[in-house]
Design a protein around this motif. Structure first.
Motif, PDB file in Angstrom:
ATOM      1  N   GLN A  95       0.819  -1.203   0.000  1.00 45.73           N
ATOM      2  CA  GLN A  95       0.000   0.000   0.000  1.00 45.73           C
ATOM      3  C   GLN A  95       0.866   1.272   0.000  1.00 45.73           C
ATOM      4  OE1 GLN A  95      -2.808  -0.079   3.277  1.00 45.73           O
ATOM      5  NE2 GLN A  95      -4.485   0.115   1.828  1.00 45.73           N
ATOM      6  N   ASN A  96       1.908   1.267   0.860  1.00 46.13           N
ATOM      7  CA  ASN A  96       2.711   2.483   1.012  1.00 46.13           C
ATOM      8  C   ASN A  96       3.826   2.611  -0.009  1.00 46.13           C
ATOM      9  OD1 ASN A  96       1.111   3.082   3.204  1.00 46.13           O
ATOM     10  ND2 ASN A  96       2.532   2.149   4.676  1.00 46.13           N
ATOM     11  N   TYR A  97       4.383   1.473  -0.393  1.00 48.87           N
ATOM     12  CA  TYR A  97       5.540   1.528  -1.292  1.00 48.87           C
ATOM     13  C   TYR A  97       5.277   0.813  -2.614  1.00 48.87           C
ATOM     14  CZ  TYR A  97       7.916   3.218   2.856  1.00 48.87           C
ATOM     15  OH  TYR A  97       8.266   3.957   3.948  1.00 48.87           O
ATOM     16  N   MET A 106      15.197  -5.890  -6.329  1.00 49.10           N
ATOM     17  CA  MET A 106      16.031  -6.099  -5.144  1.00 49.10           C
ATOM     18  C   MET A 106      16.549  -4.762  -4.620  1.00 49.10           C
ATOM     19  SD  MET A 106      17.089  -8.503  -3.229  1.00 49.10           S
ATOM     20  CE  MET A 106      18.132  -8.405  -1.796  1.00 49.10           C
ATOM     21  N   TYR A 107      16.918  -3.869  -5.535  1.00 47.84           N
ATOM     22  CA  TYR A 107      17.411  -2.540  -5.169  1.00 47.84           C
ATOM     23  C   TYR A 107      16.338  -1.775  -4.405  1.00 47.84           C
ATOM     24  CZ  TYR A 107      19.021   2.284  -5.967  1.00 47.84           C
ATOM     25  OH  TYR A 107      19.407   3.591  -5.821  1.00 47.84           O
ATOM     26  N   GLN A 108      15.117  -1.762  -4.947  1.00 48.37           N
ATOM     27  CA  GLN A 108      14.014  -1.061  -4.290  1.00 48.37           C
ATOM     28  C   GLN A 108      13.699  -1.709  -2.942  1.00 48.37           C
ATOM     29  OE1 GLN A 108      13.337   1.671  -5.392  1.00 48.37           O
ATOM     30  NE2 GLN A 108      13.298   1.712  -7.644  1.00 48.37           N
ATOM     31  N   GLY A 109      13.734  -3.025  -2.907  1.00 49.22           N
ATOM     32  CA  GLY A 109      13.479  -3.755  -1.656  1.00 49.22           C
ATOM     33  C   GLY A 109      14.454  -3.333  -0.574  1.00 49.22           C
ATOM     34  N   ASN A 110      15.749  -3.277  -0.958  1.00 50.91           N
ATOM     35  CA  ASN A 110      16.769  -2.861   0.019  1.00 50.91           C
ATOM     36  C   ASN A 110      16.472  -1.477   0.571  1.00 50.91           C
ATOM     37  OD1 ASN A 110      18.269  -5.178  -0.111  1.00 50.91           O
ATOM     38  ND2 ASN A 110      19.638  -4.411  -1.723  1.00 50.91           N
ATOM     39  N   ILE A 111      16.076  -0.555  -0.308  1.00 50.09           N
ATOM     40  CA  ILE A 111      15.803   0.818   0.131  1.00 50.09           C
ATOM     41  C   ILE A 111      14.604   0.846   1.081  1.00 50.09           C
ATOM     42  CG2 ILE A 111      14.981   3.082  -0.655  1.00 50.09           C
ATOM     43  CD1 ILE A 111      16.762   2.773  -3.083  1.00 50.09           C
ATOM     44  N   ILE A 112      13.537   0.132   0.673  1.00 45.28           N
ATOM     45  CA  ILE A 112      12.331   0.125   1.510  1.00 45.28           C
ATOM     46  C   ILE A 112      12.640  -0.497   2.870  1.00 45.28           C
ATOM     47  CG2 ILE A 112       9.964  -0.747   1.727  1.00 45.28           C
ATOM     48  CD1 ILE A 112       9.911  -0.733  -1.412  1.00 45.28           C
ATOM     49  N   ALA A 113      13.381  -1.602   2.844  1.00 46.51           N
ATOM     50  CA  ALA A 113      13.707  -2.286   4.102  1.00 46.51           C
ATOM     51  C   ALA A 113      14.521  -1.379   5.028  1.00 46.51           C
ATOM     52  CB  ALA A 113      14.474  -3.580   3.806  1.00 46.51           C
ATOM     53  N   SER A 114      15.449  -0.651   4.441  1.00 50.74           N
ATOM     54  CA  SER A 114      16.313   0.162   5.305  1.00 50.74           C
ATOM     55  C   SER A 114      15.625   1.451   5.762  1.00 50.74           C
ATOM     56  CB  SER A 114      17.644   0.467   4.605  1.00 50.74           C
ATOM     57  OG  SER A 114      17.398   1.175   3.415  1.00 50.74           O
ATOM     58  N   THR A 115      14.579   1.894   5.072  1.00 54.45           N
ATOM     59  CA  THR A 115      13.866   3.077   5.558  1.00 54.45           C
ATOM     60  C   THR A 115      12.757   2.708   6.537  1.00 54.45           C
ATOM     61  OG1 THR A 115      12.786   3.035   3.407  1.00 54.45           O
ATOM     62  CG2 THR A 115      14.266   4.866   3.799  1.00 54.45           C
ATOM     63  N   THR A 116      12.071   1.584   6.281  1.00 56.84           N
ATOM     64  CA  THR A 116      10.925   1.241   7.155  1.00 56.84           C
ATOM     65  C   THR A 116      11.323   0.310   8.293  1.00 56.84           C
ATOM     66  OG1 THR A 116      10.398  -0.690   5.849  1.00 56.84           O
ATOM     67  CG2 THR A 116       9.338   1.367   5.200  1.00 56.84           C
ATOM     68  N   PHE A 117      12.439  -0.374   8.147  1.00 55.51           N
ATOM     69  CA  PHE A 117      12.868  -1.443   9.075  1.00 55.51           C
ATOM     70  C   PHE A 117      11.900  -2.612   9.095  1.00 55.51           C
ATOM     71  CE2 PHE A 117      14.854   2.432  10.785  1.00 55.51           C
ATOM     72  CZ  PHE A 117      16.173   2.088  10.554  1.00 55.51           C
ATOM     73  N   LYS A 118      10.928  -2.619   8.195  1.00 55.16           N
ATOM     74  CA  LYS A 118      10.033  -3.788   8.098  1.00 55.16           C
ATOM     75  C   LYS A 118      10.657  -4.797   7.139  1.00 55.16           C
ATOM     76  CE  LYS A 118       5.783  -1.515   9.301  1.00 55.16           C
ATOM     77  NZ  LYS A 118       4.673  -0.698   8.796  1.00 55.16           N
ATOM     78  N   THR A 119      11.753  -5.367   7.597  1.00 56.47           N
ATOM     79  CA  THR A 119      12.544  -6.211   6.694  1.00 56.47           C
ATOM     80  C   THR A 119      11.787  -7.471   6.281  1.00 56.47           C
ATOM     81  OG1 THR A 119      13.554  -7.093   8.684  1.00 56.47           O
ATOM     82  CG2 THR A 119      14.812  -5.432   7.456  1.00 56.47           C
ATOM     83  N   THR A 120      11.122  -8.105   7.221  1.00 53.99           N
ATOM     84  CA  THR A 120      10.422  -9.350   6.896  1.00 53.99           C
ATOM     85  C   THR A 120       9.387  -9.110   5.803  1.00 53.99           C
ATOM     86  OG1 THR A 120      10.627  -9.916   9.224  1.00 53.99           O
ATOM     87  CG2 THR A 120       9.177 -11.305   7.880  1.00 53.99           C
ATOM     88  N   ASP A 121       8.498  -8.149   6.049  1.00 55.20           N
ATOM     89  CA  ASP A 121       7.432  -7.855   5.080  1.00 55.20           C
ATOM     90  C   ASP A 121       8.020  -7.477   3.724  1.00 55.20           C
ATOM     91  OD1 ASP A 121       5.850  -8.298   7.163  1.00 55.20           O
ATOM     92  OD2 ASP A 121       4.761  -6.386   7.096  1.00 55.20           O
ATOM     93  N   THR A 122       9.054  -6.646   3.771  1.00 56.40           N
ATOM     94  CA  THR A 122       9.619  -6.154   2.509  1.00 56.40           C
ATOM     95  C   THR A 122      10.193  -7.293   1.669  1.00 56.40           C
ATOM     96  OG1 THR A 122      10.230  -4.138   3.652  1.00 56.40           O
ATOM     97  CG2 THR A 122      11.208  -4.495   1.485  1.00 56.40           C
TER      98      THR A 122
END
Lengths: 218, 246
Positions: A6-8, A169-185
């Protein structure tokens, strides 16, 4: 995971698009280059065979990341600047083409030698015999292993993440490192890869079954 | 005029001496059968004639093409020399009709319509006009071999080479194939036939050649006399074994 979409969503789908595009370019490129080097490897002319062998042995035995980095970092130092997406896609194409060359070579060599002899006795040139008789038969043999190469290719496209290639994978890394929702990402990222690879997997299985049961069409 | 001429031809596979001092001529319209034990060089000799194997030394002229000359265009030469193989080697990815028309359309640049027309006549000749749209793996060995003969004839060759054309066939299939070969021979085709069919050699052949250990040991025009009284000792032994076997 729903929240991440929804957000990303736009970021993830953009990454998905780049991954798909890079895979598509690399698939077409590696199939063409790989088939060409396979033909080199089995050519009646020795210099071509040597070139084919050297190409395959070099690029099959260097890590993909190293090849991609060479295009991203080393090549721009001497020639033109290349963006991450292009460098990664070129690296992916070259790396995969070495494996495809081996797969196609094995496929061609598994066609009975009598087919080539008959075609040559029929007056055909080597190239005509390849085109009309050998390659059409080799394709059917080669489809299942080639399918595996293509699935590997899609997964290997995640190398673009190292080169700022804007892929999934690049976008995933960015989202994970900004939201800290690593599992979901990373679950979301994995899911999106499956959207590409699973249909490929099923298509290959379908073709394999279809061609093993029915006779042959020209 | 001669169609095929071997002069002092030698052929080696690495150390193995496959053909030894071959001197051999086939005239236009002649039907020559080659017999001999396996490994005697019969098939190698045949395969040299259309350049599937290259000779190591000597001179080989086929339909005025010098095969020892590297500049000779083998593809051009092969247009006029057809070959029928022991294992048929029909194109597995093509129908019977396509097997026959591919050479004429791709090599002779004939139109598709003309090639198909001729192919159907040839299928008629070999008695398989109802199999035009079958694939090779749907045919029996004998049927496949007759298609292979039709495929060779479609190129309108000046000579046809047969490499043990009936050796891979079930006994009841052999007759049909030999009958087709006999018909072609009667139409005046130059033929070189490597075979174990002594009946065919005797009935259809104008000449018989006996080979052993890479050499031509006997080459005779009086075919029936040869079968009664071969001159060479090894030919005598070979024939006595074959005939005992029958």
């Amino acid at each position: 995971m729903f929240e991440i979409f929804q957000n990303y969503g736009s970021q993830l789908w953009s990454g998905f698009g780049y991954t798909l595009l890079s895979s598509l370019y690399a698939l077409i490129g590696s199939l063409v280059i790989g088939t060409l080097f396979a033909l080199f490897e089995i050519s009646p002319m020795k210099p071509l065979r040597v070139i084919g062998k050297i190409y395959v042995e070099i690029f099959r035995n260097i890590p993909l990341l190293v090849i991609a980095m060479i295009f991203y970092i080393v090549v721009p130092q001497y020639f033109a600047k290349i963006d991450g997406f292009t460098a990664g896609t070129i690296g992916l194409t070259i790396y995969t083409s070495a494996f495809i060359a081996e797969t196609v070579r094995a496929g061609i060599e598994s066609v009975d030698v009598g087919q080539m002899e008959a075609a040559r006795s029929n007056g055909m040139t080597y190239i005509q015999a390849m085109r009309f008789i050998i390659l059409p038969q080799a394709i059917k043999i080669v489809v299942p292993p080639l399918g595996n190469q293509f699935i590997n290719l899609v997964k290997n496209s995640s190398v673009l993440a190292f080169l700022a290639g804007f892929d999934l994978m690049y976008q995933g890394n960015i989202i994970a490192s900004t939201t800290f929702k690593t599992t979901d990402t990373y679950f979301a990222v994995g899911l999106l890869y499956l959207i590409i690879t699973l249909p490929m997997s099923y298509l290959m299985r379908y073709l394999e079954k279809k061609w093993s049961t029915e006779g042959d069409e020209a | 005029m001669s169609m095929i001429e071997f002069h002092n031809v030698e052929k080696y596979y690495g150390q193995f001496h496959a053909l030894k001092d071959i001197n051999f001529t086939v005239d236009n319209g002649e039907v020559v059968t080659i017999i001999g034990p396996s490994g005697s060089g019969k098939s190698t000799l045949l395969r040299c004639i259309n350049g599937l194997e290259l000779i190591s030394s000597g001179q080989l002229v086929v339909n005025n093409y010098d095969l020892a000359d590297k500049k000779t265009d083998m593809n051009k030469m092969r247009k006029n020399v057809g070959m029928v193989f022991q294992h048929f080697n029909l194109y597995a990815n093509k129908t019977v009709l396509q097997n026959i028309t591919l050479g004429p359309t791709a090599v002779l640049k004939q139109s598709k319509a003309q090639s198909e027309d001729e192919a159907k006549k040839l299928l008629d000749l070999v008695g398989l006009d109802n199999k035009a749209n079958s694939f090779p793996d749907q045919l029996s060995g004998g049927q496949q071999q007759r298609v292979a003969i039709a495929r060779s004839l479609a190129m309108k060759p000046k000579a046809l080479l047969f490499d043990e054309p009936t050796s891979a066939l079930d006994p009841e299939m052999i007759g049909d194939v030999l009958q087709v070969m006999k018909t072609i021979a009667e139409q005046g085709m130059t033929m070189v036939v490597v075979t174990h069919e002594m009946g065919f050699a005797q009935e259809v052949g104008d000449r018989i050649v006996f080979m052993d250990d890479g050499r031509i040991l006997e080459d005779r025009k009086d075919v029936s006399e040869f079968f009664k009284q071969p001159e060479d000792k090894r030919a005598q032994e070979f024939l006595s074994k074959v005939i005992k076997h029958i």
